[in-house]
Design a protein around this motif. Structure first.
Motif, PDB file in Angstrom:
ATOM      1  N   GLY A 260      71.856 -13.060  20.289  1.00 32.39           N
ATOM      2  CA  GLY A 260      70.627 -12.640  19.782  1.00 32.39           C
ATOM      3  C   GLY A 260      69.999 -13.736  20.381  1.00 32.39           C
ATOM      4  N   PHE A 261      70.780 -14.776  20.722  1.00 29.10           N
ATOM      5  CA  PHE A 261      70.566 -15.994  21.533  1.00 29.10           C
ATOM      6  C   PHE A 261      70.810 -16.651  22.256  1.00 29.10           C
ATOM      7  CE2 PHE A 261      70.374 -20.677  21.264  1.00 29.10           C
ATOM      8  CZ  PHE A 261      69.218 -21.004  21.022  1.00 29.10           C
ATOM      9  N   VAL A 262      72.037 -16.824  22.770  1.00 27.19           N
ATOM     10  CA  VAL A 262      72.395 -17.281  23.791  1.00 27.19           C
ATOM     11  C   VAL A 262      72.549 -16.749  25.579  1.00 27.19           C
ATOM     12  CG1 VAL A 262      74.865 -17.761  25.019  1.00 27.19           C
ATOM     13  CG2 VAL A 262      74.090 -18.361  22.880  1.00 27.19           C
ATOM     14  N   VAL A 263      72.433 -14.768  25.106  1.00 23.37           N
ATOM     15  CA  VAL A 263      71.316 -14.299  26.466  1.00 23.37           C
ATOM     16  C   VAL A 263      70.647 -14.752  26.997  1.00 23.37           C
ATOM     17  CG1 VAL A 263      73.561 -12.364  25.828  1.00 23.37           C
ATOM     18  CG2 VAL A 263      71.099 -12.034  24.802  1.00 23.37           C
ATOM     19  N   LEU A 264      69.544 -15.071  25.914  1.00 23.76           N
ATOM     20  CA  LEU A 264      68.393 -15.004  26.106  1.00 23.76           C
ATOM     21  C   LEU A 264      67.718 -16.719  27.118  1.00 23.76           C
ATOM     22  CD1 LEU A 264      66.046 -14.436  23.331  1.00 23.76           C
ATOM     23  CD2 LEU A 264      66.696 -12.772  25.161  1.00 23.76           C
ATOM     24  N   LEU A 265      69.253 -17.495  27.028  1.00 25.09           N
ATOM     25  CA  LEU A 265      69.190 -18.976  27.641  1.00 25.09           C
ATOM     26  C   LEU A 265      69.353 -18.792  28.890  1.00 25.09           C
ATOM     27  CD1 LEU A 265      71.367 -20.819  25.224  1.00 25.09           C
ATOM     28  CD2 LEU A 265      68.562 -20.966  25.093  1.00 25.09           C
ATOM     29  N   VAL A 266      69.573 -17.286  29.559  1.00 22.45           N
ATOM     30  CA  VAL A 266      70.152 -16.896  31.171  1.00 22.45           C
ATOM     31  C   VAL A 266      69.329 -16.395  31.599  1.00 22.45           C
ATOM     32  CG1 VAL A 266      71.878 -16.008  32.397  1.00 22.45           C
ATOM     33  CG2 VAL A 266      72.447 -17.623  30.535  1.00 22.45           C
ATOM     34  N   LEU A 267      68.328 -14.941  30.354  1.00 20.22           N
ATOM     35  CA  LEU A 267      67.970 -14.198  31.117  1.00 20.22           C
ATOM     36  C   LEU A 267      66.357 -14.377  31.151  1.00 20.22           C
ATOM     37  CD1 LEU A 267      69.071 -10.782  28.951  1.00 20.22           C
ATOM     38  CD2 LEU A 267      69.225 -11.721  31.497  1.00 20.22           C
ATOM     39  N   LEU A 290      61.772 -22.163  22.096  1.00 12.89           N
ATOM     40  CA  LEU A 290      63.510 -20.958  21.515  1.00 12.89           C
ATOM     41  C   LEU A 290      64.027 -21.659  20.969  1.00 12.89           C
ATOM     42  CD1 LEU A 290      64.880 -17.944  21.920  1.00 12.89           C
ATOM     43  CD2 LEU A 290      65.681 -18.483  23.907  1.00 12.89           C
ATOM     44  N   SER A 291      64.669 -22.759  21.940  1.00 14.57           N
ATOM     45  CA  SER A 291      65.877 -23.758  21.586  1.00 14.57           C
ATOM     46  C   SER A 291      65.716 -24.836  20.307  1.00 14.57           C
ATOM     47  CB  SER A 291      66.738 -23.928  22.850  1.00 14.57           C
ATOM     48  OG  SER A 291      65.807 -24.263  24.490  1.00 14.57           O
ATOM     49  N   GLY A 292      64.200 -25.428  20.509  1.00 14.44           N
ATOM     50  CA  GLY A 292      63.403 -26.385  19.660  1.00 14.44           C
ATOM     51  C   GLY A 292      64.643 -26.759  17.897  1.00 14.44           C
ATOM     52  N   PRO A 293      64.340 -24.724  17.574  1.00 18.84           N
ATOM     53  CA  PRO A 293      64.481 -25.031  16.045  1.00 18.84           C
ATOM     54  C   PRO A 293      66.021 -24.953  15.971  1.00 18.84           C
ATOM     55  CG  PRO A 293      62.655 -23.403  17.182  1.00 18.84           C
ATOM     56  CD  PRO A 293      63.104 -23.767  17.960  1.00 18.84           C
ATOM     57  N   ILE A 294      66.343 -25.134  16.954  1.00 15.62           N
ATOM     58  CA  ILE A 294      67.600 -25.413  16.744  1.00 15.62           C
ATOM     59  C   ILE A 294      68.543 -27.016  15.843  1.00 15.62           C
ATOM     60  CG2 ILE A 294      70.116 -25.472  17.792  1.00 15.62           C
ATOM     61  CD1 ILE A 294      69.704 -23.029  17.224  1.00 15.62           C
ATOM     62  N   LEU A 295      67.489 -27.633  16.468  1.00 21.14           N
ATOM     63  CA  LEU A 295      68.060 -29.203  15.724  1.00 21.14           C
ATOM     64  C   LEU A 295      67.280 -29.359  14.630  1.00 21.14           C
ATOM     65  CD1 LEU A 295      66.036 -31.020  18.968  1.00 21.14           C
ATOM     66  CD2 LEU A 295      68.341 -31.358  18.505  1.00 21.14           C
ATOM     67  N   LEU A 296      66.584 -27.961  14.127  1.00 18.19           N
ATOM     68  CA  LEU A 296      66.013 -28.369  12.462  1.00 18.19           C
ATOM     69  C   LEU A 296      66.662 -27.224  11.491  1.00 18.19           C
ATOM     70  CD1 LEU A 296      61.475 -28.777  13.541  1.00 18.19           C
ATOM     71  CD2 LEU A 296      63.798 -30.686  13.375  1.00 18.19           C
ATOM     72  N   LEU A 325      63.465 -10.421  18.209  1.00 18.57           N
ATOM     73  CA  LEU A 325      63.595  -9.956  19.414  1.00 18.57           C
ATOM     74  C   LEU A 325      62.852  -9.135  20.255  1.00 18.57           C
ATOM     75  CD1 LEU A 325      67.621  -9.725  19.251  1.00 18.57           C
ATOM     76  CD2 LEU A 325      66.142 -11.159  21.011  1.00 18.57           C
ATOM     77  N   LEU A 326      62.829  -7.896  18.623  1.00 24.12           N
ATOM     78  CA  LEU A 326      61.750  -6.692  18.715  1.00 24.12           C
ATOM     79  C   LEU A 326      60.076  -6.953  19.101  1.00 24.12           C
ATOM     80  CD1 LEU A 326      62.488  -5.108  15.651  1.00 24.12           C
ATOM     81  CD2 LEU A 326      63.002  -4.140  17.560  1.00 24.12           C
ATOM     82  N   LEU A 345      60.230 -18.814  19.055  1.00 22.90           N
ATOM     83  CA  LEU A 345      59.969 -19.794  17.513  1.00 22.90           C
ATOM     84  C   LEU A 345      60.835 -19.037  16.250  1.00 22.90           C
ATOM     85  CD1 LEU A 345      56.108 -21.274  17.629  1.00 22.90           C
ATOM     86  CD2 LEU A 345      58.853 -22.357  18.030  1.00 22.90           C
ATOM     87  N   ALA A 346      60.365 -17.154  16.498  1.00 22.63           N
ATOM     88  CA  ALA A 346      60.548 -16.582  15.168  1.00 22.63           C
ATOM     89  C   ALA A 346      62.394 -16.681  15.728  1.00 22.63           C
ATOM     90  CB  ALA A 346      59.719 -15.489  15.393  1.00 22.63           C
ATOM     91  N   ILE A 347      63.286 -16.397  17.118  1.00 25.16           N
ATOM     92  CA  ILE A 347      64.206 -16.259  17.300  1.00 25.16           C
ATOM     93  C   ILE A 347      64.982 -17.475  16.726  1.00 25.16           C
ATOM     94  CG2 ILE A 347      65.688 -15.809  18.726  1.00 25.16           C
ATOM     95  CD1 ILE A 347      64.028 -14.157  20.235  1.00 25.16           C
ATOM     96  N   GLY A 348      64.068 -18.473  16.900  1.00 27.09           N
ATOM     97  CA  GLY A 348      65.056 -19.722  17.328  1.00 27.09           C
ATOM     98  C   GLY A 348      64.691 -20.499  16.426  1.00 27.09           C
ATOM     99  N   LEU A 349      63.897 -19.991  14.979  1.00 26.24           N
ATOM    100  CA  LEU A 349      64.508 -20.661  13.648  1.00 26.24           C
ATOM    101  C   LEU A 349      64.741 -19.570  13.364  1.00 26.24           C
ATOM    102  CD1 LEU A 349      59.964 -20.989  13.003  1.00 26.24           C
ATOM    103  CD2 LEU A 349      61.611 -22.985  12.918  1.00 26.24           C
ATOM    104  N   GLY A 350      64.966 -17.822  12.946  1.00 30.79           N
ATOM    105  CA  GLY A 350      66.233 -17.448  12.641  1.00 30.79           C
ATOM    106  C   GLY A 350      67.472 -17.376  12.856  1.00 30.79           C
TER     107      GLY A 350
END
Length: 488
Positions: A260-267, A290-296, A325-326, A345-350
């Motif tokens: 849901g997240f890591v593959v997008l960091l490459v694609l 995408l990845s910023g919300p991981i901090l919060l 993702l959808l 943002l939705a993916i990162g927050l989720g």
């Protein structure tokens, strides 16, 4: 470590221009690091217990510095990929021994805060790594990007020499060499087979033999671990833990961010830079959404666990990620930053909600005396699962692209063009498809990417359901409530 993972993905088009290489070889630029990292993580932990955490930690950092410098001098993509594997070994040694040493230095509630800072550093690397890589790639080139993790490792090395005390496990058993070798072979052969499938076909010898070898290696690994367990040894994987349903559920939770997240960091950097012709800096800014919300979000998740169960918080997060993702799948080749902002943002927050709870849950679902082994298995599943996910999703995208391109170019072998398009090499894909226009290929990519995101959303939703059902069962060890109280 996040810098080592995300950096080359952002500058992959620059790597392709400088070092050449086939589409499969370009996939290994990211997969080699993740596979060696995941395969060596538990072995590195056992080595640190035997030889001492300090020497293994400092040795891993030295190797990280050396491999970073060597990557900048790589003459071709083959050497670059081999060095990426070495970089993964260095990361495994530093993480496994460093985490074990940290657990010895601090105790009680301070340990939770210390590991919270460790998680925050990973979040910072994921959040700002793509941005830093984009800035360095645009201004100084790809070599600056691969040197950056080595420079950070120098600082960690100096601090480690100065402050890290010596420690080891006085009752450590010898390294499970046979299990480690079988596990590594299974991962490597499986990835090799999957990556070659889009170009060769699933029935080709180059695909069937590695996949068959992976199955055999996995069977040997299972037999080796079971035999060690019966004899009272210390296997790499304690398969007796699989009798705890909540433990199995946490392993599924560990794999969820991979799809849901890591593959997008490459694609996504490949799409933004190689296909949509955005600058590395602009792509880095989009990746920050995408990845910023991981901090919060880990802090938010810790507070929510005081009111709701960890199962509910994790499930809600995964459902939000699936919705993102959808939404992302609806973005086309002409979508602007505003169009991408919402789904990213939705993916990162989720994904940030379970991200902040997974490490604690990994050790809370088994008896306290088994926590060390449970944490090692969890980290191995998470990292190795990310490597497998990258291979599967990359191959799946290439197959979907071939399906989209075939009606547009009947009678043409579109497999190679699809692989090139999947790695962001739009110019070579157009050369392999005479008469094809940039608009046609971008539209085909957007349609294939839309199908892929629907599949990834389905996997994420299914994981959310299973995790919720399994983790909501009563905690027989009473450790989850203690974990929530300690966080709160």
């Amino acid at each position: 470590m996040p810098l080592s993972f995300t950096g080359p993905a952002v500058v992959l088009p620059l790597l392709r221009e400088a070092l050449g290489g086939s589409a499969v070889a370009l996939h290994w630029a990211t997969n080699a690091f993740m596979l060696s990292f995941g395969a060596a993580l538990m072995a590195a932990g056992a080595l640190a217990d035997n030889l001492g955490r300090r020497p293994v930690f400092l040795g891993g950092l030295l190797l990280a510095v050396a491999s970073g410098a060597a990557l900048a001098c790589a003459p071709n993509l083959l050497v670059f990929n081999l060095l990426r594997g070495v970089q993964g070994l260095a990361a495994a040694a530093a993480l496994a021994s460093g985490s074990a040493a940290l657990a010895q230095v601090v105790q009680g509630a301070a340990r939770t805060r210390a590991f919270g800072w460790l998680g925050a550093s990973f979040g910072a690397g994921l959040a700002f790594g793509p941005l830093a890589a984009g800035l360095l790639g645009d201004s100084l080139g790809w070599r600056a990007v691969v040197v950056l993790p080595g420079l950070v490792s120098v600082l960690a090395l100096v601090l480690g020499v100065w402050r890290l005390p010596a420690s080891r496990n006085p009752v450590a058993t010898r390294l499970d060499g046979a299990g480690t070798l079988a596990f590594t072979l299974a991962l490597g052969l499986f990835t090799l087979g999957v990556l070659q499938a889009p170009g060769q076909g699933w029935g080709a010898v180059q695909v069937v033999l590695p996949l068959a070898g992976a199955v055999l290696a996995a069977w040997l690994f299972w037999c080796t671990e079971a035999r060690l367990l019966r004899r009272g040894g210390q296997p790499m994987l304690d398969i007796s833990l699989l009798r705890y349903p909540r433990f199995v559920g946490v392993q599924l939770l560990a794999a969820a961010p991979a799809y849901g997240f890591v593959v997008l960091l490459v694609l996504l950097p490949i799409r933004f830079i190689g296909l949509e012709s955005r600058s590395s800096w602009e792509a880095g800014q989009l990746m920050l959404l995408l990845s910023g919300p991981i901090l919060l979000m880990p802090g938010v998740a810790a507070r929510l666990v005081g009111r709701w169960s960890a199962a509910a918080v994790c499930a809600v997060g995964l459902v939000l990620c699936a919705a993102g993702l959808l939404w992302l799948g609806r973005c086309g080749p002409l979508s602007g930053v505003r169009d991408y902002a919402g789904p990213l943002l939705a993916i990162g927050l989720g994904i940030g909600l379970p991200w902040g709870l997974m490490d604690g849950l990994a050790v809370s679902v088994v008896p306290r005396e088994r926590a060390g082994m449970a944490a090692g298995i969890f980290n191995t599943v998470r990292v190795a699962g990310e490597g497998i996910a990258l291979a599967l999703v990359g191959a799946g995208l290439a197959a979907l692209l071939a399906t989209q391109l075939h009606p547009l170019f009947p009678g043409t072998d579109v497999a190679q063009a699809a692989q090139r398009l999947a790695t962001g090499d739009l110019a070579q894909a157009m050369a392999l498809l005479p008469g094809g226009t940039r608009a046609e290929l971008l539209l085909a990519y957007a349609r294939a990417f839309g199908v892929l995101t629907r599949v990834l959303a389905g996997i994420t939703l299914a994981t959310a359901c299973v995790v919720f059902l399994v983790l909501r069962t009563p905690d027989p060890h009473g450790t989850e409530d203690a974990l929530a109280a300690e966080r709160g």
